[in-house]
Scaffold this active site. Structure first.
Site, PDB file in Angstrom:
ATOM      1  N   GLY A 252     -15.483   6.773 -31.746  1.00 46.81           N
ATOM      2  CA  GLY A 252     -14.264   6.474 -30.987  1.00 46.81           C
ATOM      3  C   GLY A 252     -13.187   7.528 -31.167  1.00 46.81           C
ATOM      4  N   CYS A 253     -13.031   8.002 -32.384  1.00 44.33           N
ATOM      5  CA  CYS A 253     -11.997   9.003 -32.677  1.00 44.33           C
ATOM      6  C   CYS A 253     -12.329  10.341 -32.022  1.00 44.33           C
ATOM      7  CB  CYS A 253     -11.826   9.151 -34.182  1.00 44.33           C
ATOM      8  SG  CYS A 253     -11.280   7.607 -34.955  1.00 44.33           S
ATOM      9  N   THR A 254     -13.597  10.680 -31.982  1.00 47.67           N
ATOM     10  CA  THR A 254     -14.010  11.913 -31.315  1.00 47.67           C
ATOM     11  C   THR A 254     -13.760  11.801 -29.813  1.00 47.67           C
ATOM     12  OG1 THR A 254     -15.650  12.395 -33.017  1.00 47.67           O
ATOM     13  CG2 THR A 254     -15.971  13.442 -30.864  1.00 47.67           C
TER      14      THR A 254
END
Length: 152
Positions: free
Chosen positions: A45-47
């Site tokens: 998700g952060c990527t």
């Protein structure tokens, strides 16, 4: 912990960036600053979220906005994340969670029934006078950066 509201003064902060240099909100006086909090470098998700901010970065820049990502990760992890995904903006290390606490995004989370404290994926738009212009909480990583851009 007081709730942050649009129009209120944004909590000031200072933290080391990926190269160990101290970056403060005050460094960007007069500019619109997009501060996005994310849980961990190089996770799915952060990527997705960081790469979406990366892809829209030229447009944010044209609009005079500065993008800053903040997570609890140390500078070394930020360097790898930036290099792996060619991220063109600053990432700050909030290892003691002080900034996250000031922005009310260090919260109790739950995974597989286990409760723990962690970073809530949230974004704050701060105007050139240091006031909160927009607050986005519990955002969807893929669509969120475009939503922020559309509302600038």
């Amino acid at each position: 912990m007081s709730q942050l509201v649009v129009g209120a003064k944004a909590p000031s902060f200072s933290a080391p960036d990926q190269s160990g240099q101290t970056v403060s909100l005050a460094d960007f006086k007069g500019k619109t600053v997009i501060v996005y909090f994310y849980p961990k470098d190089d996770t799915p998700g952060c990527t997705t979220e960081s790469c979406s901010f990366r892809d829209l970065h030229p447009t944010f820049k044209k609009k005079g906005a500065v993008v800053i990502g903040i997570s609890p990760d140390p500078g070394k992890a930020h360097v790898k994340f930036i290099e792996k995904f060619s991220l063109p903006f600053t990432l700050l290390s909030d290892t003691d969670h002080k900034i996250a606490e000031a922005y009310n995004v260090w919260v109790e989370k739950s995974m597989y029934g286990r409760k723990y404290m962690g970073m809530e994926r949230s974004t704050f738009v701060i105007d050139g006078l240091g006031k909160l212009k927009a607050i986005y909480r519990k955002v969807k990583p893929a669509e969120h950066p475009a939503e922020v851009l559309a509302n600038l």
